[in-house]
Design a protein around this motif. Structure first.
Motif, PDB file in Angstrom:
ATOM      1  N   TRP A   1      39.272  40.510  29.683  1.00  0.00           N
ATOM      2  CA  TRP A   1      39.703  40.817  31.050  1.00  0.00           C
ATOM      3  C   TRP A   1      40.199  42.260  31.153  1.00  0.00           C
ATOM      4  CZ3 TRP A   1      39.890  40.208  36.051  1.00  0.00           C
ATOM      5  CH2 TRP A   1      40.992  40.660  36.781  1.00  0.00           C
TER       6      TRP A   1
ATOM      7  N   ASP B   1      33.094  33.226  34.995  1.00  0.00           N
ATOM      8  CA  ASP B   1      32.769  34.496  35.661  1.00  0.00           C
ATOM      9  C   ASP B   1      33.474  34.646  36.999  1.00  0.00           C
ATOM     10  OD1 ASP B   1      31.185  35.250  33.564  1.00  0.00           O
ATOM     11  OD2 ASP B   1      29.317  34.551  34.474  1.00  0.00           O
ATOM     12  N   ARG B   2      33.770  33.543  37.656  1.00  0.00           N
ATOM     13  CA  ARG B   2      34.441  33.628  38.954  1.00  0.00           C
ATOM     14  C   ARG B   2      35.965  33.618  38.807  1.00  0.00           C
ATOM     15  NH1 ARG B   2      32.761  29.606  43.385  1.00  0.00           N
ATOM     16  NH2 ARG B   2      34.168  31.031  44.499  1.00  0.00           N
TER      17      ARG B   2
ATOM     18  N   THR C   1      40.390  31.114  43.967  1.00  0.00           N
ATOM     19  CA  THR C   1      40.071  32.429  44.536  1.00  0.00           C
ATOM     20  C   THR C   1      40.906  32.648  45.800  1.00  0.00           C
ATOM     21  OG1 THR C   1      37.832  32.453  43.627  1.00  0.00           O
ATOM     22  CG2 THR C   1      38.260  33.873  45.516  1.00  0.00           C
TER      23      THR C   1
ATOM     24  N   TRP D   1      37.840  34.230  35.876  1.00  0.00           N
ATOM     25  CA  TRP D   1      38.410  35.254  34.990  1.00  0.00           C
ATOM     26  C   TRP D   1      37.296  36.218  34.599  1.00  0.00           C
ATOM     27  CZ3 TRP D   1      41.630  34.255  29.913  1.00  0.00           C
ATOM     28  CH2 TRP D   1      42.662  35.198  29.837  1.00  0.00           C
ATOM     29  N   PRO D   2      36.791  36.974  35.554  1.00  0.00           N
ATOM     30  CA  PRO D   2      35.614  37.817  35.298  1.00  0.00           C
ATOM     31  C   PRO D   2      35.864  38.836  34.199  1.00  0.00           C
ATOM     32  CG  PRO D   2      36.681  38.391  37.386  1.00  0.00           C
ATOM     33  CD  PRO D   2      37.315  37.127  36.919  1.00  0.00           C
ATOM     34  N   GLY D   3      34.892  38.929  33.287  1.00  0.00           N
ATOM     35  CA  GLY D   3      35.003  39.881  32.183  1.00  0.00           C
ATOM     36  C   GLY D   3      35.762  39.371  30.993  1.00  0.00           C
ATOM     37  N   SER D   4      36.349  38.178  31.081  1.00  0.00           N
ATOM     38  CA  SER D   4      37.198  37.687  29.989  1.00  0.00           C
ATOM     39  C   SER D   4      36.413  37.325  28.744  1.00  0.00           C
ATOM     40  CB  SER D   4      38.005  36.475  30.452  1.00  0.00           C
ATOM     41  OG  SER D   4      37.153  35.402  30.818  1.00  0.00           O
TER      42      SER D   4
ATOM     43  N   ALA E   1      37.463  44.757  30.796  1.00  0.00           N
ATOM     44  CA  ALA E   1      36.688  44.867  32.032  1.00  0.00           C
ATOM     45  C   ALA E   1      37.410  45.723  33.068  1.00  0.00           C
ATOM     46  CB  ALA E   1      36.421  43.468  32.599  1.00  0.00           C
TER      47      ALA E   1
ATOM     48  N   PRO F   1      43.586  37.692  38.928  1.00  0.00           N
ATOM     49  CA  PRO F   1      42.338  36.951  39.111  1.00  0.00           C
ATOM     50  C   PRO F   1      42.652  35.483  39.399  1.00  0.00           C
ATOM     51  CG  PRO F   1      42.766  37.267  36.787  1.00  0.00           C
ATOM     52  CD  PRO F   1      43.847  38.008  37.509  1.00  0.00           C
TER      53      PRO F   1
END
Length: 660
Positions: free
Chosen positions: A388, A649-650, A281, A652-655, A391, A588
């Motif tokens: 991804w 979720d942290r 991150t 690659w959020p939405g993947s 999203a 991301p």
């Protein structure tokens, strides 16, 4: 004249298929004496062992290993692969004999199976430089594909050969039965009948356990694998033909039985993955601090062009003209380079998998030959660029102008979360060129343009073309001229090059149409592998990476993004961060990790690791920072693929698209 039937005659009937009519006394040879039960069993055991040896020799010959002294020595003397192969074939024959009660039928069934495996290997090695795998059984669901790859007359001939083996075995068995009758339970004395039943059940149980254990070859502590490895680790997973030759055909086949995709890293747990998420991150924040672009309202088109390569890079022949002038010119004014193809002659779905997931096949177990067939369909959903981009507001469309069952794409695309799958039967206005049976690239590109025009939301389009799939013979009346080779080799290369020329023109027209459009679009274009058309001499003249390099480029219809840059040879697992770099768009944390790995490792494949200069490097020779990055990537890939997904979720959020 009637003849009495004594105990000896009744015993002879007991070993036959049915009671024979009593022949006149003068026609019965005096030397004909029915064999005892013990003799029948001993002859069967000896004959089945001889058959097992012959079948093992035939299977090994299908890899051409018996004709190379190096492999023959390795197989017969330095290791025990051939003898363990023979033992397994003997067990299979014994299992069939105990189950069917007919020895020659068992010979025929096992020989027919070996014939199929051997012929498939003989056909497959020249095309893809690999033997038959257990996962290839999936292609039986696509008979149309098989007939396109192998001429129908050859398939018919193969079917007749298999039928001939079965018929011959049955006929020989009937003739042999006249001399060596098999035991008939109903006619044997009670004690012998019970003994035969017990023997058959015992053999069935013993051989069944042996075979079942063999199919668990990749389980920890497997006894069969221990036997094959008795001389030490010898599996050549980076070259499967060599693997089959040096470890035995059946040993190599069993080595490729399905297994868990990855071994669990020793440090894997929720806390470790939380720290990794923190680390990358922060890395993403550093990258994004200098980026001003965005892909939020931009169409993203990923184009896997079937067998698209640059044949002018190969030694051993010359083409009368450049078949890809437009693509070459595009590469000279964009971010471009070469991709490391996992295989020669195949591996399309693997390159597509790496592009869409960022996951490298190198980090999976070597037996994970095809994640599309062996991994993704078994999951309810799977992290990918599809989720991804969805999203981020994109609509996800897959276009593949061929059958939906190939590499289980229909199931895979559902797991990834594609909202529409356009294939051969749903592609509007599908066209072919001349006598090429595959749908043209121009038709596929037209469908992408139609999707863009019809969609209000920005699109993620994953296009996998089919035009240049083998076979390429007789596709076009005007093949490109070839010098330096002759006969069928020249014809195949010339036909293939002409197909590339059609693809090159279609791609240029596609980009011209996008260039004049109002909507912003970015295109990643890459070839998946070289076609399996080159002779062994041509292959030998192009050692090293030449048979594993394909061109790629990233193009945008925003002219300012098309910065000239030649990228060192890379892997499709690194395409996504490269695309984001060209778009100057924020990434991301997962793509930040891939980007950092790409800066230290040029390309990865099973059996190959290249540095950023494109030179081979051994894992133990990497610096500590690179080793740590690869360890981090292994942890993340395990977590995303078969782990608990602690960090998805942290990072690659939405993947992950939750499927019903």
């Amino acid at each position: 004249m009637s003849t009495s039937v004594g105990p000896a005659a009744r015993a002879g009937q007991a070993l036959g298929d049915a009671p024979e009519e009593t022949l006149p006394e003068e026609t019965v040879p005096e030397e004909t004496v029915p064999p005892s039960l013990r003799q029948v069993l001993l002859r069967g055991a000896k004959g089945s062992l001889q058959a097992a040896l012959a079948i093992s020799v035939a299977l090994q010959a299908s890899t051409l290993g018996l004709f190379l002294p190096r492999w023959l020595k390795d197989l017969l003397f330095d290791g025990g692969g051939f003898w363990f192969d023979t033992l397994l074939v003997w067990a299979l024959i014994g299992f069939c004999w105990a189950l069917l009660g007919r020895l020659w039928w068992s010979f025929g069934a096992v020989a027919a199976l070996a014939l199929v495996l051997g012929v498939v290997t003989l056909v497959k090695i020249p095309l893809r430089r690999e033997p038959v795998y257990p996962s290839d059984i999936d292609f039986l669901r696509e008979p149309g594909f098989l007939t396109s790859m192998v001429p129908l007359p050859l398939l018919i001939l193969g079917g007749l050969a298999v039928g001939g083996v079965l018929v011959a075995a049955a006929r020989i068995g009937r003739r042999m039965q006249q001399r060596w009758p098999r035991p008939r339970l109903w006619a044997l004395p009670r004690r012998q009948a019970l003994a035969v039943i017990g023997l058959r059940l015992g053999v069935l149980a013993l051989t069944g356990v042996m075979l079942l254990h063999a199919f668990q070859f990749n389980h920890q502590g497997n006894a069969w694998r221990g036997l094959y490895e008795a001389r030490g680790e010898s599996w050549r997973y980076w070259n499967q033909t060599t693997n089959y030759r040096s470890n035995g055909f059946i040993g190599g086949f069993l080595y490729n039985m399905p297994t868990e995709a990855m071994a669990a890293p020793t440090s894997y747990d929720a806390e470790v993955m939380a720290r990794l998420a923190d680390r990358y991150t922060a890395a993403a924040e550093r990258i994004n601090a200098t980026r001003d672009g965005s892909l939020a309202d931009v169409n993203v088109v990923l184009v896997l062009s079937e067998s698209f390569t640059d044949p002018t890079e190969l030694e051993g022949f010359e083409l009368e003209r450049d078949p890809i002038p437009h693509t070459r010119a595009l590469m000279a004014r964009t971010t471009s380079g070469h991709m490391l193809a996992q295989m020669y002659g195949g591996g399309t779905a693997n390159m597509e998998f790496e592009t869409l997931t960022g996951q490298s096949l190198r980090l999976f177990r070597p037996q994970m030959l095809s994640p599309y067939q062996m991994l993704v369909p078994g999951e309810r959903d799977y992290p990918s660029a599809v989720g991804w981009f969805r999203a981020q507001g994109h609509r996800a469309v897959a276009v593949h102008p061929y059958r939906v069952g190939m590499y289980k794409r229909q199931q895979v695309y559902h797991r990834f979360g594609f909202q529409e799958f356009v294939h051969d039967t749903t592609l509007p206005g599908a066209r072919t060129i001349d006598d090429n049976p595959f749908i043209s690239d121009a038709s596929a590109f037209d469908e992408v343009l139609r999707q863009i025009d019809d969609s209000e939301a920005p699109l993620l389009v994953n296009l996998v073309t089919m035009q240049n799939h083998i076979p390429v013979t007789d596709n076009y009346p005007d093949p490109i001229g070839v010098e330096g080779v002759s006969g069928g080799q020249a014809e195949r290369i010339g036909q293939y090059a002409r197909g590339l020329e059609h693809s090159d023109a279609a791609f240029a027209d596609f980009l011209d149409a996008l260039d004049g459009a109002d909507e912003e679009t970015i295109v990643l274009f890459y070839g998946d592998h070289l076609p399996g058309i080159y002779s062994s001499d041509t292959q030998s003249a192009n050692d090293g990476l030449r048979l594993h390099r394909t061109p790629f480029l990233v193009w945008s219809n925003r002219a300012e993004q098309n910065v000239v840059r030649e990228v060192p040879i890379t892997s499709p697992a690194f395409f996504l961060p490269l695309l984001y770099e060209v778009a100057d768009a924020p990434v991301p944390p997962y793509l930040a990790l891939l980007d950092e790995v790409r800066e230290h490792v040029g390309a990865m494949a099973q059996g190959r690791l290249l540095d950023t200069s494109g030179d081979p490097v051994q894992p133990e020779d990497l610096d500590d920072e690179t080793k740590q990055l690869l360890a981090d990537l292994r942890l993340v890939q395990y977590d995303f693929s078969i782990g608990e997904r602690f960090a998805v979720d942290r990072m690659w959020p939405g993947s992950v698209v939750t499927n019903p």
